[in-house]
Every structure is written in structure tokens, then in C-alpha cells.
Design an enzyme around this catalytic site. Structure first.
Site, PDB file in Angstrom:
ATOM      1  N   HIS A 229       3.437   4.450   2.531  1.00  0.00           N
ATOM      2  CA  HIS A 229       2.069   4.975   2.482  1.00  0.00           C
ATOM      3  C   HIS A 229       1.119   3.771   2.520  1.00  0.00           C
ATOM      4  O   HIS A 229       1.038   3.081   3.525  1.00  0.00           O
ATOM      5  CB  HIS A 229       1.923   5.823   1.216  1.00  0.00           C
ATOM      6  CG  HIS A 229       0.783   6.769   1.211  1.00  0.00           C
ATOM      7  ND1 HIS A 229       0.666   7.804   0.305  1.00  0.00           N
ATOM      8  CD2 HIS A 229      -0.322   6.855   1.981  1.00  0.00           C
ATOM      9  CE1 HIS A 229      -0.458   8.477   0.530  1.00  0.00           C
ATOM     10  NE2 HIS A 229      -1.073   7.906   1.526  1.00  0.00           N
TER      11      HIS A 229
ATOM     12  N   ASP B 209      -2.699   4.291  -2.509  1.00  0.00           N
ATOM     13  CA  ASP B 209      -2.971   2.977  -1.921  1.00  0.00           C
ATOM     14  C   ASP B 209      -2.849   1.895  -2.977  1.00  0.00           C
ATOM     15  O   ASP B 209      -2.803   2.174  -4.186  1.00  0.00           O
ATOM     16  CB  ASP B 209      -4.359   2.960  -1.284  1.00  0.00           C
ATOM     17  CG  ASP B 209      -4.542   1.812  -0.293  1.00  0.00           C
ATOM     18  OD1 ASP B 209      -3.521   1.234   0.145  1.00  0.00           O
ATOM     19  OD2 ASP B 209      -5.693   1.487   0.035  1.00  0.00           O
TER      20      ASP B 209
ATOM     21  N   ASP C 143      -1.638   3.105   7.117  1.00  0.00           N
ATOM     22  CA  ASP C 143      -2.340   1.952   6.565  1.00  0.00           C
ATOM     23  C   ASP C 143      -1.914   0.716   7.338  1.00  0.00           C
ATOM     24  O   ASP C 143      -0.828   0.675   7.942  1.00  0.00           O
ATOM     25  CB  ASP C 143      -2.017   1.781   5.081  1.00  0.00           C
ATOM     26  CG  ASP C 143      -3.065   0.939   4.349  1.00  0.00           C
ATOM     27  OD1 ASP C 143      -4.117   0.640   4.958  1.00  0.00           O
ATOM     28  OD2 ASP C 143      -2.838   0.580   3.184  1.00  0.00           O
TER      29      ASP C 143
ATOM     30  N   ASP D  89     -11.133   7.310   3.587  1.00  0.00           N
ATOM     31  CA  ASP D  89      -9.716   7.058   3.344  1.00  0.00           C
ATOM     32  C   ASP D  89      -9.518   5.583   2.995  1.00  0.00           C
ATOM     33  O   ASP D  89     -10.098   5.088   2.042  1.00  0.00           O
ATOM     34  CB  ASP D  89      -8.902   7.492   4.565  1.00  0.00           C
ATOM     35  CG  ASP D  89      -7.444   7.805   4.236  1.00  0.00           C
ATOM     36  OD1 ASP D  89      -6.843   7.081   3.445  1.00  0.00           O
ATOM     37  OD2 ASP D  89      -6.895   8.778   4.806  1.00  0.00           O
TER      38      ASP D  89
END
Length: 355
Positions: free
Chosen positions: A115, A169, A54, A269
Site C-alpha cells: 500500500h 500510508d 503510491d 489521497d
């Protein structure tokens, strides 16, 4: 009669297994291949070899990148090394990355496993970086304050909660306030695998603040990326295995109401939002089977979508970049800055292109 009953039950079980197998392969786009869509002047980012899952770009061109993710069932090229947060200055002619030093943390940084990430800038222009972390494959949110001159992150707080068991996320709406996706309902690895295989669609989205934590959206087949519109009125959520992006209206009490869903032919994603145009930029997996079953001889492809006018009745979806994995494997995020496109991957490299 008993034998007939056993055979009947076995037949029903096999038929059910075949049905779920077919559905599983369809949800993963298991047989899809990509036709390359190239961009002029693309270069791999120096210093990224183990993922850039990310990223977030500040208005001044500084980009935060999470690297080194270890995730159950996913390939890692550096399984014995901790993850890190990288910084990249997109104003430079040939930008490279540097690792941001983490200070003030009382936790074991050897288990740092970042993450999804998100930033929040307050009225005094202080920048907070919120990081989904998986120490020992658990889920926490780490709150940092960015110290630009020192090129470091000052650790302020670790957030844990029973409604944040399987984080993927996050989108910050305050220094300690955020929406976050849980990509699974179960924590146990065995149950998680069956949850995905059977397509139970039990994952969900949570709003967190120090005073209130609650589920604000649910029923997702692997809730993944999440972001917010530039005006703060809408929240975008990607549903990986349903190949959808959902648009929610955000209310003053932080609840969400579903407005529309956009169907796509790819596993969506992370979502980045252009702060100027409001366009969505999405890192996608054309074939999810290759992500979860890594084969270096047949690596996962990469795909980037630009979605314009998503709030209208006819959004425009443009395939901006597609590559079969020979250069970039498993694209998970894409974001733009001054005519350049930065593409990250789950566990491999990162690519920087001119648009």
C-alpha cells in the site's frame, strides 16, 4: 399507543438514515464531475496495469512504485496475483518499469499486498524502503534495504503493533522509525463500513520507533496520505473524506501540534513533497463514490493538485491535471522530477507527463 411509539421510532430512524445518507454522499463528492485539464505529451507507463497506489522518487531519479493493492471494497484488476514493488528510472528517455526481487523474506510472498511506501537514506547513502503491507488484509510494515546493483529488496524486518491495525500510508524518519496513518479505527469489515457511513472520524496517526509507539494525532475522517517537509519540521496529513490537508509542527520528542488545515473540493489521497521547492503534489479523487463503487462504464476520474506556500496564510492551490477516467482511473499519488510528472492510481495504470 404502542403503534404510535413504533411509528415514531421508525420515523426518527428513517430521518437519521436520510441525514447520514446525505452526509455520506457529500463526503464522497458523489455527484461531482471533472472538467479536463490536460498536460502536453503524456504517456501511460508500460508494465503497469493493476495499480500504482503510491510512489517515491529518489534524488537520483529512481522511482519506487507499489502495485497490485487489494483493499476491501476497492476494485482489483489482478485479484489472484500478489502485489509487487516496481522500479522506474526517470532519467531514461522512455522509462519502463521492472519488478524488484524480494530476498531474505521468511514470509509468504504470495500474500504480499503493498500500500503506502516511504524511503529513508542514511549517512552511508544506504536506502531503506518501508512498505505498508496487508497480508490476508491485516496490517504490517515491511522494512527493506534497496540493493541497486542487484535490482532487489533485502527484507530486514516485519513490524506489527496493536496501534497499527489499519495502515494506509507511512513516512519514514529513520530505518525503523516512522509516522503512519490508520484509515479506520475498527478492523472488522462490518464495523468499518458503519464507521465510514456514519462519519465517526475515529481514525488516527501513530509515531513508531523500536522503543516507543504512540498516537500523535487523531479524530480524522479517514486519515490517508502523510509526508514531511524537506527540512523535517512539518508533517502533512490528508483527511480523505473531510477534503482537507492538515499541517502539523513536529517537535523534538516526535509529538505533533496542529498548525493549520487547508480545505479542498476533492478527496485527497497521497501527498508527495518536492524536495527543492517544498511544494505539495497530491493525487486526488474528484468523486469518491466512483472509487468505492466501480463501474467500467462510468469510471472514477483523476485529479492532481499542486500546493505552493502551504505554510503561509494564503497557499496557492493549482489544478495541474484532471481527466474523467477514460485514460487514467482513480489517481492516488503524483510526484515530480526534472520537469516531469508521474501519476499513480489505486488499481489501474500510471501516467508520465511533461509539465
Amino acid at each position: 399507543m404502542a403503534k404510535l411509539t413504533v411509528l415514531t421510532l421508525m420515523g426518527l430512524g428513517l430521518a437519521l438514515f436520510r441525514d447520514h445518507r446525505s452526509s455520506y454522499e457529500e463526503r464522497l463528492n458523489a455527484f461531482r464531475e471533472v472538467k479536463p485539464v490536460e498536460l502536453p505529451n503524456c504517456n501511460l507507463v508500460k508494465g503497469i496495469e493493476a495499480g500504482s497506489e503510491d510512489l517515491e522518487i529518489l534524488p537520483n531519479g529512481l522511482a519506487f512504485i507499489s502495485s497490485g493493492l487489494k483493499y476491501p471494497g476497492i476494485k482489483s484488476f489482478e485479484p489472484d496475483k500478489p502485489g509487487k514493488i516496481l522500479l522506474m528510472n526517470l532519467n531514461e528517455e522512455d522509462p519502463a518499469v521492472l519488478e524488484l526481487k524480494i530476498t531474505g523474506s521468511k514470509s509468504d510472498l504470495s500474500s504480499f499486498n503493498p500500500h503506502g511506501i516511504s524511503t529513508f537514506t542514511d549517512e552511508d547513502n544506504a536506502v531503506y524502503l518501508l512498505v505498508v503491507n496487508h497480508p490476508d488484509f491485516k496490517s504490517t510494515v515491511e522494512v527493506f534495504k534497496f540493493q541497486e546493483e542487484e535490482k532487489s529488496l533485502l527484507h530486514l524486518k516485519t513490524i506489527r503493533h496493536k496501534l497499527l491495525p489499519s495502515l494506509n500510508d507511512i513516512v519514514a524518519v529513520g530505518p525503523e522509525h516512522f509516522y503512519a496513518t490508520n484509515d479506520h479505527y475498527f478492523i472488522d469489515p462490518y464495523l468499518r463500513s458503519w464507521e465510514i457511513y456514519l462519519g465517526l472520524a475515529w481514525s488516527y496517526v501513530v509515531y513508531y520507533s523500536p522503543n516507543e509507539v504512540r498516537v500523535v494525532a487523531e479524530g480524522f475522517d479517514f486519515a490517508n496520505g502523510i509526508n514531511i517537509s524537506p527540512d523535517g519540521k512539518y508533517v502533512y496529513i490528508s483527511e480523505l473524506l473531510a477534503h482537507k490537508i492538515h499541517v502539523y509542527e513536529k517537535h523534538a520528542n516526535w509529538t505533533l501540534t496542529l498548525l493549520k488545515s487547508l480545505n479542498l473540493d476533492t478527496l485527497v489521497d497521497n501527498i508527495s513533497v518536492d524536495p527543492v521547492t517544498g511544494d505539495l503534489w497530491v493525487g486526488c479523487h474528484p468523486n469518491g463514490m466512483k472509487i468505492f463503487s466501480y463501474d467500467p462504464e462510468n469510471p472514477p476520474a483523476s485529479e492532481v493538485l499542486q500546493i505552493q506556500n502551504i505554510l503561509t496564510e494564503e497557499p496557492k492551490v493549482k489544478l495541474v491535471y484532471a481527466e474523467n477516467g477514460t485514460v487514467l482511473q482513480g489517481s492516488s499519488v503524483a510526484s515530480v522530477y526534472k520537469g516531469k510528472l508521474l501519476i499513480g492510481t489505486v488499481y489501474q495504470k500510471a501516467l508520465y507527463c511533461e509539465l
